[in-house]
Design a protein around this motif. Structure first.
Motif, mmCIF file in Angstrom:
data_model
loop_
_atom_site.group_PDB
_atom_site.id
_atom_site.type_symbol
_atom_site.label_atom_id
_atom_site.label_comp_id
_atom_site.label_asym_id
_atom_site.label_seq_id
_atom_site.Cartn_x
_atom_site.Cartn_y
_atom_site.Cartn_z
ATOM 1 N N THR A 103 -1.742 -1.273 -14.528
ATOM 2 C CA THR A 103 -2.981 0.230 -14.194
ATOM 3 C C THR A 103 -3.708 -0.569 -13.216
ATOM 4 O OG1 THR A 103 -4.653 -1.233 -16.112
ATOM 5 C CG2 THR A 103 -3.007 0.322 -16.914
ATOM 6 N N GLU A 104 -3.721 -2.336 -12.824
ATOM 7 C CA GLU A 104 -4.301 -2.524 -11.623
ATOM 8 C C GLU A 104 -4.021 -2.119 -10.807
ATOM 9 O OE1 GLU A 104 -4.324 -5.835 -14.659
ATOM 10 O OE2 GLU A 104 -3.454 -4.244 -14.045
ATOM 11 N N GLY A 105 -4.964 -1.070 -9.551
ATOM 12 C CA GLY A 105 -4.109 -0.857 -8.360
ATOM 13 C C GLY A 105 -3.376 0.719 -8.596
ATOM 14 N N ILE A 106 -3.792 1.504 -10.068
ATOM 15 C CA ILE A 106 -3.667 2.936 -9.644
ATOM 16 C C ILE A 106 -4.878 3.358 -9.585
ATOM 17 C CG2 ILE A 106 -3.427 5.409 -11.271
ATOM 18 C CD1 ILE A 106 -1.673 2.506 -12.988
ATOM 19 N N ALA A 107 -6.054 4.340 -8.347
ATOM 20 C CA ALA A 107 -6.281 4.741 -7.611
ATOM 21 C C ALA A 107 -5.820 6.559 -8.181
ATOM 22 C CB ALA A 107 -6.404 4.260 -6.190
ATOM 23 N N PHE A 108 -7.483 6.972 -8.383
ATOM 24 C CA PHE A 108 -7.160 8.769 -8.217
ATOM 25 C C PHE A 108 -8.071 9.358 -7.608
ATOM 26 C CE2 PHE A 108 -6.251 6.760 -12.875
ATOM 27 C CZ PHE A 108 -5.043 7.352 -13.343
ATOM 28 N N LEU B 179 0.862 -1.594 0.110
ATOM 29 C CA LEU B 179 0.028 -0.430 0.135
ATOM 30 C C LEU B 179 1.244 0.978 -0.173
ATOM 31 C CD1 LEU B 179 -2.618 -1.216 2.625
ATOM 32 C CD2 LEU B 179 -2.574 -1.033 -0.203
ATOM 33 N N ASP B 180 0.944 2.297 -1.084
ATOM 34 C CA ASP B 180 1.686 3.533 -1.081
ATOM 35 C C ASP B 180 0.812 4.433 -0.622
ATOM 36 O OD1 ASP B 180 4.188 5.029 -1.711
ATOM 37 O OD2 ASP B 180 2.656 5.145 -4.364
ATOM 38 N N THR B 181 1.663 5.427 -0.178
ATOM 39 C CA THR B 181 1.809 6.092 0.569
ATOM 40 C C THR B 181 1.201 7.826 -0.036
ATOM 41 O OG1 THR B 181 3.873 7.150 0.492
ATOM 42 C CG2 THR B 181 3.037 5.628 2.773
ATOM 43 N N PHE B 182 0.256 8.486 0.501
ATOM 44 C CA PHE B 182 -0.247 9.948 -0.379
ATOM 45 C C PHE B 182 -0.392 10.768 0.587
ATOM 46 C CE2 PHE B 182 -3.240 12.222 -2.065
ATOM 47 C CZ PHE B 182 -3.504 12.793 -2.949
ATOM 48 N N PRO B 183 0.145 12.075 0.645
ATOM 49 C CA PRO B 183 0.263 12.678 -1.214
ATOM 50 C C PRO B 183 1.646 12.266 -1.674
ATOM 51 C CG PRO B 183 -0.377 15.186 0.831
ATOM 52 C CD PRO B 183 0.130 13.502 1.403
ATOM 53 N N VAL C 59 -0.806 -1.038 -4.906
ATOM 54 C CA VAL C 59 -2.192 0.139 -5.038
ATOM 55 C C VAL C 59 -1.596 1.398 -4.189
ATOM 56 C CG1 VAL C 59 -4.247 1.104 -3.749
ATOM 57 C CG2 VAL C 59 -3.729 -1.768 -4.210
ATOM 58 N N THR C 60 -1.714 2.947 -5.815
ATOM 59 C CA THR C 60 -0.922 4.047 -5.883
ATOM 60 C C THR C 60 -2.554 4.717 -5.440
ATOM 61 O OG1 THR C 60 0.135 4.956 -5.798
ATOM 62 C CG2 THR C 60 -0.747 4.138 -7.748
ATOM 63 N N ARG C 61 -2.602 6.315 -5.047
ATOM 64 C CA ARG C 61 -3.037 7.036 -4.809
ATOM 65 C C ARG C 61 -2.263 8.297 -5.993
ATOM 66 N NH1 ARG C 61 -6.061 11.581 -5.452
ATOM 67 N NH2 ARG C 61 -7.240 12.236 -4.086
ATOM 68 N N VAL C 62 -2.927 8.736 -7.188
ATOM 69 C CA VAL C 62 -2.191 9.697 -7.990
ATOM 70 C C VAL C 62 -3.328 11.119 -7.407
ATOM 71 C CG1 VAL C 62 -2.267 10.024 -10.066
ATOM 72 C CG2 VAL C 62 -2.589 8.301 -9.400
#
Length: 741
Positions: free
Chosen positions: A677-682, A633-637, A655-658
Motif C-alpha cells: 500500500t506504500e505509494g498509493i495516493a488518492f 513514478l506512475d502516470t495519471f489519469p 508511486v501511483t495516483r488513483v
C-alpha cells in the motif's frame, strides 16, 4: 496415298486432324502432320509455327526454337512484323488453352518463349506474373527481370486495364515487400488511375503490409504512390496517418490527419480525422495544449453525432466509430461523462452493423445447450495473442486452464505473417487455433460465422475498442455469452454481457455508467506467474549519475504524459535532494524533451537532473533495466498496466495516483494484490508526498522491496493457477445464469 498429294484441297482436313491430336495431347502425331505439310508447302511459315509449338509441348525446347528461327530467317524484312504477330498469337492461344486445363507449368514455358519473341507484349508479361504466383516462382526481381516495369513505363504502352488491375491486386495480396513490387505499383497505378477497384487493392495492401506484416515503411511508400494520382483519397489518408503514427512519426501523422480533416465534409469523417490528429498529438508526448484543444473539439463532434446520427453512413465509417473516443481517457478522469458518451456512440455503430447483418441473413439465434458433464467451450478473440503487452499477461490464464473443464479456442485477428514466438506459443497452447490474416470487409462476417459454427459458449474479447474488427464481430453476437477482459476498459457494446473486473479496478458506483454487467473477481482481474528477464544493459555510470543519487523513473508512452501530472513528478524531484528523473517511452524525442524541460524550468528543477532514455531492444531487457531506478513514478489519469506489473515483479517501489476510471486504477489493484500500500495516493498532494517519502527514506524503500520480494510466494497477483480457477468459476456461473434465465 499421302493426304498431301493435293494440299490445296485437303489442307482443311489434315489441319483439323492435327488440332484434334493436339487437344488430346497427341503432340507427336500432330507434329508428323506438320512435318509432311512443310515438305509440300515449305513456304507456308504457319506450318513452322505450329511444328515448333508441338515440339515445345513435347519438351523439345531447343528444337522448337531452331524451327522458329529457321522460318524467321527466310522471311523478308517487310513481312517480319506480320510473321512475328502470327507466331505470337499462336503461342498466346495455346498458353491460354493450357492455363484453362490447369497446366500452368506448360503455359509458363510457352509464355517465356513468347516473351523472348515479343518482349513488349505486356499482356503476356502479366500472364507470366500470375503463372509465377500460381507456381510459387515469384521472386523479388521477377517484375524487373521480365521487363514488365520497363514496358509499363513506356509512354505509348497498351494494356488491358481490367487484367492489369487483376495482376495488381494479386501481387499486393501475395508478393513480399520489395523495391521491385513498389516500382510496379508506381507505374501500374499511373495506368489504373483513381478507381474504386484500384483503391480497394491499395487499402488491402496497406492493411496487409502495415498492420499484419509490420512493413510500415513499405506500406507508407505504397500509400504515397496512390496519393500521387488522387491526393484526397480519404481511406488511404487515414491509413497513412495511422502508419506514420505506428512508426513513431507522430508529427507527420498529425500533418496527414489535418489534411484529411480539411477535406472531410461528413461529420463522421471529421470525427475520424480529428481522432487521428488527437492520437498523433498525444503520441508525440509534448504537444499538450494542441492535444487538449483537439480533445475538446473531438468531444463536441461526438456529441453532435449522437444528437444527429447519420442515416447513410457506410459500414467502413461506422467501423471507425468503435474506437473514436478511445483517446479521451488520456486527458481527463471523468468516467461517468466519458462512458455515457462512449456508450451512445458505440450503440449507434453497433446498430448499423446489426441492421446490415439482418439484410444478409447473419443474425445468430442461440439455443440453450445442456453442458452437463461436458466442457464449456470458451473462445478468446484478439489481435494481441502475440508479442504485445496483452499477450504477455493473458498467456498465464490459457496455460493454467483446466482442460477437463474448458475447451479453449483461439481466434487470432491479424495473424502475423512473420514468425512471432509468443504468437506461436498461443497457437500451440489453445486446442483450436483459428487464424485470420486479412482485414477485408467480409472478414468480420467470416470470423463471426466460425465462432457461431464452433458453438462457443463464452467469447472473451481481449481488445475492447482498441481494435475495430473485434467490435464488428462482437456486434453480431456470435456467442450466447460475451465478455470483455484485460485488453482495455469495457467497450460499451450492447452485445457484451460482462466486463471482468475486481474489487479495486473500478469504484463501487461504476455500474451506474457501464452498459455491461461488471463481474468482479474476488481478488484481482489479472495474475501472472512472472516475467522473463535478461541481463541489464543500463547502468548509472552510463547516464553520468552518481552512485549515491536517488533515481526516479517514469516509463510510459507519450500518450500518458499529462501536463499536470508531470508537474507533480517534477515537484518530487525538486524536493528530493540529489535526485534524478529518467524519462523513457515511445514519443517524439524533440517534443517530449521540450515538454519536460519547460515544465522543469517552471518547477525550479535543473535540466541536468533529467535524463531521456532510448527504448530497450527487448521486453526482458526492459524489465532488467528497471532496476536502475530507486522509485518508479506512475502516470495519471492513465496508469501503467503491464509496466506496473513488471515494476512490481522487479521489486521496485512505485508511486501511483488513483482515480475513478479503469485506466486510472490499474496500478492500484495490482499493488493491492501484491500486498503493498506504500505509494498509493488518492490525490495529487498524496502523490507528491509518497514520492518524496520514498525518495528520502531508505528504510521505507527497503521495506517495500522486502514486501515485494515476499509477495512472490503468496500474493494473488503472482498466482496464475489460482487466477485461472477463479476465472473458470466465473465462466461456470455465467453459464448457469444464462441457462437458468
Amino acid at each position: 496415298m499421302s493426304p498431301f498429294t493435293s494440299p490445296s484441297s485437303l489442307s482443311i482436313d489434315w489441319q483439323h486432324q492435327a488440332a484434334l491430336y493436339t487437344q488430346q495431347d497427341g503432340f507427336a502425331q500432330a507434329a508428323a502432320l506438320y512435318e509432311q505439310a512443310i515438305e509440300i508447302e515449305s513456304s507456308n511459315h504457319s506450318h513452322y509455327w505450329h511444328l515448333g509449338l508441338l515440339l515445345l509441348l513435347q519438351g523439345q525446347e531447343e528444337e522448337a526454337q531452331t524451327t522458329w528461327l529457321f522460318a524467321l530467317s527466310e522471311i523478308d524484312t517487310d513481312q517480319m512484323d506480320a510473321a512475328v504477330a502470327e507466331l505470337s498469337q499462336i503461342l498466346h492461344t495455346e498458353a491460354e488453352r493450357r492455363t484453362a486445363k490447369l497446366e500452368q507449368t506448360t503455359a509458363w514455358v510457352i509464355r517465356q518463349h513468347l516473351r523472348e519473341l515479343c518482349p513488349e507484349h505486356i499482356e503476356n508479361l502479366l500472364h507470366i506474373v500470375t503463372l509465377s504466383i500460381d507456381l510459387n516462382l515469384l521472386t523479388d526481381s521477377l517484375l524487373e527481370d521480365i521487363g514488365l516495369i520497363e514496358q509499363l513505363a513506356q509512354p505509348n504502352a497498351q494494356v488491358s486495364l481490367e487484367y492489369l488491375w487483376q495482376v495488381f491486386d494479386r501481387l499486393l495480396k501475395t508478393a513480399p515487400a520489395s523495391n521491385s513490387l513498389l516500382a510496379f505499383v508506381e507505374v501500374a497505378i499511373l495506368h489504373l488511375q483513381y478507381s474504386d477497384a484500384a483503391a480497394n487493392s491499395v487499402i488491402a495492401a496497406l492493411l496487409r503490409f502495415g498492420f499484419t506484416a509490420f512493413e510500415e515503411e513499405f506500406a507508407i511508400r505504397i500509400a504515397e504512390c496512390a496519393l500521387k494520382i488522387n491526393p484526397v483519397q480519404s481511406d488511404i489518408l487515414g491509413l497513412l496517418a495511422a502508419l506514420h503514427h505506428n512508426l513513431g512519426n507522430h508529427l507527420k501523422a498529425v500533418e496527414v490527419a489535418k489534411f484529411r480533416y480539411q477535406h472531410s465534409e461528413a461529420l463522421i469523417e471529421q470525427i475520424y480525422s480529428n481522432g487521428l490528429m488527437l492520437r498523433g498529438l498525444l503520441g508525440a508526448g509534448g504537444l499538450w495544449q494542441e492535444a487538449v484543444e483537439a480533445a475538446q473539439h473531438h468531444r463536441t463532434l461526438l456529441e453532435r453525432l449522437v444528437q444527429q446520427p447519420p442515416s447513410d453512413a457506410r459500414l467502413s465509417q461506422l467501423t471507425r466509430l468503435f474506437n473514436s473516443g478511445y483517446y479521451l481517457a488520456y486527458l481527463q478522469d471523468q468516467p461517468q461523462q466519458w462512458r455515457t458518451l462512449e456508450n451512445q456512440v458505440i450503440k449507434l455503430a453497433q446498430t448499423g452493423f446489426q441492421n446490415h447483418a439482418a439484410t444478409i441473413g447473419k443474425l445468430y439465434h442461440h439455443q440453450k445447450r445442456d453442458r452437463t458433464g461436458q466442457r464449456l467451450k470458451v473462445g478468446y478473440l484478439s489481435y494481441c495473442m502475440a508479442t504485445h503487452s496483452v499477450g504477455w499477461l493473458a498467456r498465464w490464464l490459457l496455460q493454467h486452464h483446466d482442460p477437463e473443464q474448458i475447451e479453449v479456442h483461439g481466434y487470432f485477428l491479424g495473424y502475423r505473417e512473420a514468425y512471432d514466438p509468443l504468437q506461436a506459443w498461443y497457437v500451440d497452447t489453445v486446442e483450436y487455433a483459428h487464424k485470420f490474416t486479412t482485414y477485408a470487409e467480409a472478414t468480420y462476417l467470416e470470423i463471426a460465422d466460425q465462432i457461431y459454427q464452433d458453438e462457443i459458449d463464452i467469447l472473451i474479447d481481449l481488445d475492447s475498442i482498441t481494435l475495430d474488427v473485434s467490435c464488428q464481430i462482437l456486434s453480431l453476437k456470435p456467442a450466447p455469452i460475451q465478455a470483455t477482459w484485460l485488453g482495455w476498459d469495457a467497450s460499451g457494446l450492447p452485445t457484451i454481457d460482462y466486463f471482468i473486473a475486481d474489487p479495486y479496478v473500478l469504484p463501487d458506483d461504476a455500474q451506474s455508467y457501464y452498459h455491461e454487467k461488471i463481474w468482479r473477481l474476488p481478488q484481482s482481474y489479472i495474475a501472472v506467474d512472472g516475467f522473463e528477464i535478461d541481463p541489464p544493459t543500463l547502468r548509472r555510470e552510463d547516464l553520468n549519475i552518481p552512485k549515491d543519487a536517488i533515481v526516479f523513473l517514469t516509463a510510459q508512452r507519450g500518450y500518458k504524459r499529462h501536463r499536470d501530472h508531470v508537474s507533480s513528478q517534477l515537484k518530487i524531484i525538486h524536493q528530493v535532494p540529489n535526485s534524478y528523473l529518467l524519462i523513457k517511452g515511445l514519443a517524439d524525442a524533440k517534443s517530449i524533451q521540450e515538454f519536460f524541460l519547460k515544465l522543469a524550468e517552471e518547477e525550479g528543477v535543473s535540466s541536468d537532473r533529467l535524463r531521456f532514455l532510448k527504448g530497450d531492444p527487448s521486453c526482458p531487457i526492459h524489465r532488467a533495466n528497471l532496476q536502475i531506478a530507486d522509485v518508479v513514478l506512475d502516470t495519471f489519469p492513465y496508469n501503467g498496466a503491464t509496466t506496473t506489473m513488471e515494476t512490481l515483479w522487479m521489486e521496485v517501489p512505485i508511486v501511483t495516483r488513483v482515480g475513478e476510471q479503469f485506466a486510472a486504477r490499474n496500478s492500484y489493484t495490482m499493488m493491492m494484490n501484491a500486498g503493498v500500500t506504500e505509494g498509493i495516493a488518492f490525490n495529487d498532494r498524496e502523490y507528491i508526498e509518497w514520492g518524496v517519502r520514498l525518495g528520502t527514506d531508505a528504510a521505507l524503500r527497503q521495506s517495500v522491496i522486502s514486501k515485494l520480494h515476499q509477495s512472490k510466494r503468496s500474493a494473488p497477483l503472482w498466482n496464475g493457477r489460482q487466477f485461472a480457477r477463479e476465472m473458470e468459476r466465473a465462466y461456470q456461473q455465467m453459464w448457469a445464469i444464462y441457462t437458468q434465465s
